[in-house]
Design a protein around this motif. Structure first.
Motif, PDB file in Angstrom:
ATOM      1  N   PRO A  33       0.825  -1.147  -0.147  1.00 18.06           N
ATOM      2  CA  PRO A  33       0.067  -0.008  -0.063  1.00 18.06           C
ATOM      3  C   PRO A  33       0.778   1.242   0.097  1.00 18.06           C
ATOM      4  O   PRO A  33       1.947   1.348   0.249  1.00 18.06           O
ATOM      5  CB  PRO A  33      -0.728  -0.162   1.205  1.00 18.06           C
ATOM      6  CG  PRO A  33       0.281  -0.781   2.416  1.00 18.06           C
ATOM      7  CD  PRO A  33       0.780  -1.904   1.329  1.00 18.06           C
ATOM      8  N   VAL A  34       0.230   2.519  -0.369  1.00 18.13           N
ATOM      9  CA  VAL A  34       0.862   3.654  -0.122  1.00 18.13           C
ATOM     10  C   VAL A  34       0.214   4.210   1.144  1.00 18.13           C
ATOM     11  O   VAL A  34      -0.838   3.938   1.804  1.00 18.13           O
ATOM     12  CB  VAL A  34       0.282   4.513  -1.242  1.00 18.13           C
ATOM     13  CG1 VAL A  34       0.786   6.020  -1.012  1.00 18.13           C
ATOM     14  CG2 VAL A  34       0.685   4.254  -2.694  1.00 18.13           C
ATOM     15  N   THR A  35       1.321   4.832   1.948  1.00 17.32           N
ATOM     16  CA  THR A  35       1.090   5.370   3.320  1.00 17.32           C
ATOM     17  C   THR A  35       1.328   6.746   3.515  1.00 17.32           C
ATOM     18  O   THR A  35       0.783   7.383   4.473  1.00 17.32           O
ATOM     19  CB  THR A  35       1.681   4.589   4.488  1.00 17.32           C
ATOM     20  OG1 THR A  35       3.170   4.722   4.270  1.00 17.32           O
ATOM     21  CG2 THR A  35       1.290   3.143   4.411  1.00 17.32           C
ATOM     22  N   ASP A  36       1.917   7.429   2.634  1.00 25.12           N
ATOM     23  CA  ASP A  36       2.139   8.819   2.593  1.00 25.12           C
ATOM     24  C   ASP A  36       1.189   9.645   1.652  1.00 25.12           C
ATOM     25  O   ASP A  36       1.105   9.522   0.689  1.00 25.12           O
ATOM     26  CB  ASP A  36       3.835   8.985   2.120  1.00 25.12           C
ATOM     27  CG  ASP A  36       3.913  10.360   2.186  1.00 25.12           C
ATOM     28  OD1 ASP A  36       3.163  11.309   2.790  1.00 25.12           O
ATOM     29  OD2 ASP A  36       5.193  10.805   1.834  1.00 25.12           O
ATOM     30  N   VAL A  37       0.359  10.651   2.417  1.00 23.65           N
ATOM     31  CA  VAL A  37      -0.623  11.249   1.687  1.00 23.65           C
ATOM     32  C   VAL A  37       0.005  12.204   0.979  1.00 23.65           C
ATOM     33  O   VAL A  37      -0.916  13.081   0.164  1.00 23.65           O
ATOM     34  CB  VAL A  37      -1.830  11.633   2.543  1.00 23.65           C
ATOM     35  CG1 VAL A  37      -2.566  10.301   3.246  1.00 23.65           C
ATOM     36  CG2 VAL A  37      -1.275  12.525   3.725  1.00 23.65           C
ATOM     37  N   THR A  38       1.145  12.761   1.085  1.00 23.36           N
ATOM     38  CA  THR A  38       1.663  13.758   0.368  1.00 23.36           C
ATOM     39  C   THR A  38       2.473  13.400  -0.753  1.00 23.36           C
ATOM     40  O   THR A  38       3.099  14.239  -1.903  1.00 23.36           O
ATOM     41  CB  THR A  38       2.652  14.531   1.110  1.00 23.36           C
ATOM     42  OG1 THR A  38       3.929  13.747   1.499  1.00 23.36           O
ATOM     43  CG2 THR A  38       1.919  14.913   2.552  1.00 23.36           C
ATOM     44  N   SER A  39       2.608  11.922  -0.990  1.00 24.70           N
ATOM     45  CA  SER A  39       3.432  11.364  -2.083  1.00 24.70           C
ATOM     46  C   SER A  39       2.587  11.428  -3.537  1.00 24.70           C
ATOM     47  O   SER A  39       1.398  11.027  -3.533  1.00 24.70           O
ATOM     48  CB  SER A  39       3.876   9.920  -1.884  1.00 24.70           C
ATOM     49  OG  SER A  39       4.509   9.328  -2.945  1.00 24.70           O
ATOM     50  N   THR A  40       3.254  11.483  -4.473  1.00 24.65           N
ATOM     51  CA  THR A  40       2.518  11.460  -5.711  1.00 24.65           C
ATOM     52  C   THR A  40       2.320   9.998  -6.277  1.00 24.65           C
ATOM     53  O   THR A  40       1.296   9.665  -7.087  1.00 24.65           O
ATOM     54  CB  THR A  40       3.491  11.756  -7.243  1.00 24.65           C
ATOM     55  OG1 THR A  40       4.635  11.121  -6.859  1.00 24.65           O
ATOM     56  CG2 THR A  40       3.896  13.205  -6.868  1.00 24.65           C
ATOM     57  N   ASP A  41       2.648   8.776  -5.367  1.00 26.16           N
ATOM     58  CA  ASP A  41       2.047   7.712  -5.244  1.00 26.16           C
ATOM     59  C   ASP A  41       0.724   7.737  -4.889  1.00 26.16           C
ATOM     60  O   ASP A  41      -0.012   6.426  -5.409  1.00 26.16           O
ATOM     61  CB  ASP A  41       3.131   6.556  -4.279  1.00 26.16           C
ATOM     62  CG  ASP A  41       4.568   6.396  -4.923  1.00 26.16           C
ATOM     63  OD1 ASP A  41       4.745   6.673  -6.057  1.00 26.16           O
ATOM     64  OD2 ASP A  41       5.273   6.032  -4.081  1.00 26.16           O
ATOM     65  N   LEU A  42       0.259   8.585  -4.448  1.00 29.09           N
ATOM     66  CA  LEU A  42      -1.360   8.431  -3.773  1.00 29.09           C
ATOM     67  C   LEU A  42      -2.196   8.850  -5.199  1.00 29.09           C
ATOM     68  O   LEU A  42      -3.283   8.524  -5.330  1.00 29.09           O
ATOM     69  CB  LEU A  42      -1.810   9.623  -2.965  1.00 29.09           C
ATOM     70  CG  LEU A  42      -2.924   9.463  -2.363  1.00 29.09           C
ATOM     71  CD1 LEU A  42      -2.903   8.393  -1.272  1.00 29.09           C
ATOM     72  CD2 LEU A  42      -3.065  10.891  -1.435  1.00 29.09           C
ATOM     73  N   THR A  43      -1.450   9.209  -6.276  1.00 40.39           N
ATOM     74  CA  THR A  43      -2.239   9.505  -7.486  1.00 40.39           C
ATOM     75  C   THR A  43      -2.845   7.934  -7.945  1.00 40.39           C
ATOM     76  O   THR A  43      -4.068   7.955  -8.021  1.00 40.39           O
ATOM     77  CB  THR A  43      -1.504  10.261  -8.499  1.00 40.39           C
ATOM     78  OG1 THR A  43      -1.018  11.453  -7.972  1.00 40.39           O
ATOM     79  CG2 THR A  43      -2.338  10.721  -9.613  1.00 40.39           C
ATOM     80  N   CYS A  44      -1.676   7.449  -8.707  1.00 39.04           N
ATOM     81  CA  CYS A  44      -2.133   5.966  -9.252  1.00 39.04           C
ATOM     82  C   CYS A  44      -1.233   5.052  -8.659  1.00 39.04           C
ATOM     83  O   CYS A  44      -0.906   4.061  -9.744  1.00 39.04           O
ATOM     84  CB  CYS A  44      -2.061   6.134 -10.856  1.00 39.04           C
ATOM     85  SG  CYS A  44      -3.562   7.094 -11.287  1.00 39.04           S
ATOM     86  N   ASN A  45      -0.776   4.995  -7.766  1.00 35.22           N
ATOM     87  CA  ASN A  45       0.110   3.942  -7.168  1.00 35.22           C
ATOM     88  C   ASN A  45       1.540   4.073  -7.565  1.00 35.22           C
ATOM     89  O   ASN A  45       1.764   4.942  -8.316  1.00 35.22           O
ATOM     90  CB  ASN A  45      -0.421   2.448  -7.409  1.00 35.22           C
ATOM     91  CG  ASN A  45      -0.230   1.820  -6.216  1.00 35.22           C
ATOM     92  OD1 ASN A  45       0.750   1.601  -5.693  1.00 35.22           O
ATOM     93  ND2 ASN A  45      -1.158   0.647  -5.979  1.00 35.22           N
ATOM     94  N   VAL A  46       2.716   3.266  -7.023  1.00 35.71           N
ATOM     95  CA  VAL A  46       3.819   3.391  -7.398  1.00 35.71           C
ATOM     96  C   VAL A  46       4.134   3.198  -8.768  1.00 35.71           C
ATOM     97  O   VAL A  46       3.593   2.332  -9.529  1.00 35.71           O
ATOM     98  CB  VAL A  46       4.573   2.197  -6.490  1.00 35.71           C
ATOM     99  CG1 VAL A  46       6.006   2.328  -7.176  1.00 35.71           C
ATOM    100  CG2 VAL A  46       4.456   2.464  -5.007  1.00 35.71           C
TER     101      VAL A  46
END
Length: 237
Positions: free
Chosen positions: A45-58
């Motif tokens: 999962p993604v756990t950092d809400v500031t990361s661009t991974d929150l957009t469409c995953n890694v």
């Protein structure tokens, strides 16, 4: 003490029970495993809400090697999630992963394949969270009972063009502190035909979610009676 022990045991039991979105269905048609999807490198999962991974995953900011599915406006789209590359033999998602299920849509300025989904471009079209406070039934329980599937109708008033569809499951079993909530994200590339001329409200992902949001940092083991998912209200279309 009992609540703390319960949360620790729950976290330990499902520590490795991660999952990904693996299928998209268009009006009841199974489009095949990982077709039209931006596939992440693993099921973490993604756990950092500031990361661009929150957009469409890694590795999800480009879909250059992903085909785009043509769908009619008003289509019924089903997303299907699994822990591993199998549809049987285990829960689609671990039963301990309790939380909301949400779907967003973002119109690409040109092609979906080249769209990185950054900026204030995302419209929420579906959200389901805590369904029954007495039994503590969550939207994730329904997804599991439905073999990993949940569906949404694409608003027919959306303008024609290419889009990203972003489905999200937030697992809250270790969300008592931040970072703890687990964001499972899948993005599909679609081209909507027909449609209308709506200009729906939009948010940024990342951007709209905050670590202090009550839907992100929350203790679900403390007799939770209500839940507000992050990202604001659903646009009905």
């Amino acid at each position: 003490m009992k609540l703390a022990l319960l949360s620790v045991l729950a976290a330990a039991a499902i520590a490795n029970a991660h999952f990904t979105m693996q299928y998209i269905w268009d009006n009841g048609v199974d489009e095949g495993q990982n077709n039209f999807l931006r596939v992440p490198p693993n099921n973490n999962p993604v756990t950092d809400v500031t990361s661009t991974d929150l957009t469409c995953n890694v590795n999800g900011l480009s879909g250059a090697n992903v085909q785009t599915l043509s769908i009619p406006a008003g289509a019924n789209i089903t997303f299907e999630w699994h822990q591993h590359a199998q549809r049987t033999g285990e829960d689609a998602i671990s039963g301990g992963h309790k939380g909301p299920v949400q779907v967003y849509v973002a119109k690409a300025p040109s092609t979906a394949a080249s769209f990185d989904g950054q900026g204030t471009v995302w419209t929420k079209i579906y959200s389901s969270g805590l369904l029954n406070a007495q039994s503590q039934q969550w939207a994730t329980d329904v997804v599991n009972a439905n073999n990993g599937k949940h569906s949404v109708v694409i608003p027919s008033s959306l303008p024609a063009g290419e889009y990203l569809l972003r489905a999200e499951i937030i697992a809250l079993h270790v969300a008592q502190s931040y970072p703890g909530a687990q964001f499972y994200i899948g993005c599909a590339q679609v081209k909507i035909t027909g449609g209308g001329s709506a200009n729906p409200p939009k948010i940024a992902l990342p951007g709209a979610y905050k670590s202090t949001d009550p839907g992100i940092t929350v203790n679900i083991y403390n007799n939770l009676q209500s839940y507000t998912a992050p990202g604001g209200a659903v646009w009905s279309g």
